[in-house]
Enzyme design. Sequence first.
Site, PDB file in Angstrom:
ATOM      1  N   LYS A 197      60.880  52.924  34.476  1.00 23.75           N
ATOM      2  CA  LYS A 197      61.089  52.957  36.168  1.00 23.75           C
ATOM      3  C   LYS A 197      62.739  52.877  36.446  1.00 23.75           C
ATOM      4  CE  LYS A 197      58.732  53.502  37.842  1.00 23.75           C
ATOM      5  NZ  LYS A 197      57.301  53.675  38.104  1.00 23.75           N
TER       6      LYS A 197
ATOM      7  N   CYS B 206      56.254  71.881  42.408  1.00 30.76           N
ATOM      8  CA  CYS B 206      56.624  73.156  43.452  1.00 30.76           C
ATOM      9  C   CYS B 206      55.748  72.712  44.357  1.00 30.76           C
ATOM     10  CB  CYS B 206      55.676  74.698  43.050  1.00 30.76           C
ATOM     11  SG  CYS B 206      57.493  74.624  41.403  1.00 30.76           S
TER      12      CYS B 206
ATOM     13  N   TRP C  63      60.211  73.324  42.100  1.00 30.99           N
ATOM     14  CA  TRP C  63      60.600  73.082  40.570  1.00 30.99           C
ATOM     15  C   TRP C  63      60.277  73.760  39.371  1.00 30.99           C
ATOM     16  CZ3 TRP C  63      58.500  71.287  35.695  1.00 30.99           C
ATOM     17  CH2 TRP C  63      59.264  70.039  34.995  1.00 30.99           C
TER      18      TRP C  63
ATOM     19  N   ARG D 187      57.273  67.521  45.346  1.00 31.09           N
ATOM     20  CA  ARG D 187      57.009  68.091  44.492  1.00 31.09           C
ATOM     21  C   ARG D 187      57.854  68.558  43.435  1.00 31.09           C
ATOM     22  NH1 ARG D 187      51.607  68.188  44.690  1.00 31.09           N
ATOM     23  NH2 ARG D 187      51.432  70.167  44.066  1.00 31.09           N
TER      24      ARG D 187
ATOM     25  N   LYS E   7      56.780  64.627  41.470  1.00 31.78           N
ATOM     26  CA  LYS E   7      55.794  63.451  41.798  1.00 31.78           C
ATOM     27  C   LYS E   7      54.781  64.188  40.362  1.00 31.78           C
ATOM     28  CE  LYS E   7      53.996  59.398  43.718  1.00 31.78           C
ATOM     29  NZ  LYS E   7      54.970  58.606  42.898  1.00 31.78           N
TER      30      LYS E   7
ATOM     31  N   GLU F  80      56.961  50.204  31.173  1.00 36.70           N
ATOM     32  CA  GLU F  80      56.825  50.826  32.283  1.00 36.70           C
ATOM     33  C   GLU F  80      58.063  50.481  33.106  1.00 36.70           C
ATOM     34  OE1 GLU F  80      55.261  52.916  34.716  1.00 36.70           O
ATOM     35  OE2 GLU F  80      55.942  52.199  36.335  1.00 36.70           O
TER      36      GLU F  80
ATOM     37  N   GLU G  23      64.087  56.315  35.002  1.00 32.46           N
ATOM     38  CA  GLU G  23      63.683  57.403  36.251  1.00 32.46           C
ATOM     39  C   GLU G  23      65.096  57.531  37.118  1.00 32.46           C
ATOM     40  OE1 GLU G  23      59.551  58.506  36.534  1.00 32.46           O
ATOM     41  OE2 GLU G  23      59.692  56.125  37.300  1.00 32.46           O
TER      42      GLU G  23
ATOM     43  N   ASN H 239      52.222  77.950  43.514  1.00 31.83           N
ATOM     44  CA  ASN H 239      52.618  76.407  42.873  1.00 31.83           C
ATOM     45  C   ASN H 239      52.026  76.589  41.245  1.00 31.83           C
ATOM     46  OD1 ASN H 239      50.951  73.524  42.740  1.00 31.83           O
ATOM     47  ND2 ASN H 239      52.729  73.538  41.574  1.00 31.83           N
ATOM     48  N   GLY H 240      52.833  76.524  39.728  1.00 34.18           N
ATOM     49  CA  GLY H 240      51.642  76.443  38.650  1.00 34.18           C
ATOM     50  C   GLY H 240      52.213  77.608  37.965  1.00 34.18           C
TER      51      GLY H 240
ATOM     52  N   HIS I  38      63.053  45.986  13.025  1.00 38.50           N
ATOM     53  CA  HIS I  38      62.510  46.951  12.228  1.00 38.50           C
ATOM     54  C   HIS I  38      64.005  48.769  13.108  1.00 38.50           C
ATOM     55  CE1 HIS I  38      59.867  44.852  10.443  1.00 38.50           C
ATOM     56  NE2 HIS I  38      59.464  44.498  10.973  1.00 38.50           N
TER      57      HIS I  38
END
Length: 616
Positions: free
Chosen positions: A492, A2, A75, A27, A611, A488, A495, A101-102, A511
């Site tokens: 990438k 947010c 969000w 955000r 983000k 990583e 996502e 936001n929170g 395995h």
Amino acid sequence: MCGIVGYIGEEQAAPVLLEGLGKLEYRGYDSAGVAVHNDSGLHVVKSKGRLAVLEEILHKGETLPGTVGIGHTRWATHGAPSDVNSHPQVSDGGTFAVVHNGIIENYLYLKNHLKRRGVEFVSDTDTEVVAQMLEYYYSRNGEGPDPVLAAIKQVTDRVEGSYALGIICADCPEKVFAVRKDSPLIVGLGDRENFIASDVTAILSRTRRICRLKDREIAVLERDGASFFDGDLYPIEKPEETVEWDVAAAEKGGYEHFMMKEICEQPEALRKTISPRIREGRIQLDDIPLSREDIQGISRIFIVACGTSYHVGAVAKYAFEKLLRLPIEVDVASEFRYRDPILDEKTLVIIISQSGETADTLAALREAKRQGARTLSIVNVVGSTIANESDGVLYTWAGPEIAVASTKAYSTQLAMIYLIALYMVQELGVLPEEELAGYVEALEELPQMAARCLEEGKEAIQYFAAQYFNAGDMYFIGRNVDYAASLEASLKLKEISYIHSEAYTGGELKHGPISLIEDGVLVIAICTYGKLFDKMMANIREVKARGAVVLGIGTEDMRSKLAQETDWQFCVPKVPDFMLPSMSILPLQLFAYYVASMKGCDIDKPRNLAKSVTVE
Ligand code: G6P
């Protein structure tokens, strides 16, 4: 998670708010809204969907007159994305509009409490509780000296959790109120106009003068200035800061996506992070107090972070253990904070965070401090909460990173890890001088190596991506630092392209995961780590025998050997072992980008992600 903005000035508020929200959309982007104050009261326009939907409704803000307002890009945490759950949330009687936001953790308890007193709720959000509580207390505060401030205090005394709140009140048409706890919020000071925002990028085009609110501090913005109060409503002075960030750095600058711009900025970002810290061949970390005695007193290092920053920790383990022979533990912050880690004053906890605001990482930092450990953070956003609360902070000078998928932050965080590890080696004198000098020289050359690697990678990787962008699954394998880079690279890809991908160590394949390999499955094998090159070739043979197609990422000196075993190859410059992920990740960032672009994905704003994750 947010983004919030607020404006009071002489211009029309809605277009200013929409412009600010455009910079904060990274955000969260499942709904957006604004509330503006004008002669006929508070007016709210909000909608499910991207900011573009709201802009369309408001004709870029032209149809909502008024010079005071707040805005939000969401969000979702409590309540699905919908018009009614979008912010601003308005109180029952229409007196307060709130953006948040929170997470208000005790919202259900508070909601039930108000419901029993006849307050009607319309949304599923935790934020509506704040709006309703404000009105509830405000209506009972009577004509006191400042009934709105009193109501804000009554609310913040009762809510638990995290919040950055922008508030406007129908009875105070010339004010914007803001308060925060554990969620970021800044106040921007302009010329007969003032702002609030979740981060500086939202207001950078209008002012560089900012103040940062501490937990529970309240700001009251008027046209001619801002006043500040502590949690008990005593007036306080706030120091002003000047933001140095370049405005252009927060724009796309001719690139189609921020992600590609940020990939291409890596050589420059590396140079800015590394070169001021190497003088005459010696590493100088002037920004942190870490003397030789301090380092000698460290018996164990923890590295704690989330997401991509955690993957930097995975590389750091190899680098620190090789160079310092110290035990290193690497933890995701959400696990660390709840697993009761064993820490003491001899433990150094290194916190890595691009934003400096990630809720779990911040909580991990606080837990480390509570247990008496020394803390050092690697942060990109100057003045962020993690930076402020750590014993020492080392900034990565990557500039604003806007794309949700992190690229230049990862590269500069890695560089910072090499700098710290080599600094410790230098201070302790545990390596021969020539060996250390060789590493320092390699570190100084890293920016130009990265530039070369990207230059060579673009065309080759784009061509390769064109062959495989339709794949359903992909696997990344590697050993040692190459495994850390695989984590990583796989993140990438998944996502931003939504292709299922996984990363495994070469040795672990047999395995279990090998059962997933069948004809035509793409395996990307990172084989830059020379000491285990032959082992990786054996793993490649294993997957090829089961039908896999293999792209090998190796170093330039191994090109012909790699070509004997793999279907496709891309070679990166050879650098010291522990720095190899700084090279191997570059073609794989490009790969993720091109695959997502060919699939038509929304590269800078992938679905369901944000983000900056400022909720747990
Ligand atoms: C989110 C972002 C990731 C980032 C992670 C940690 O998940 O989408 O790109 O790596 O948060 O963020 P931080 O700001 O703490 O590095």
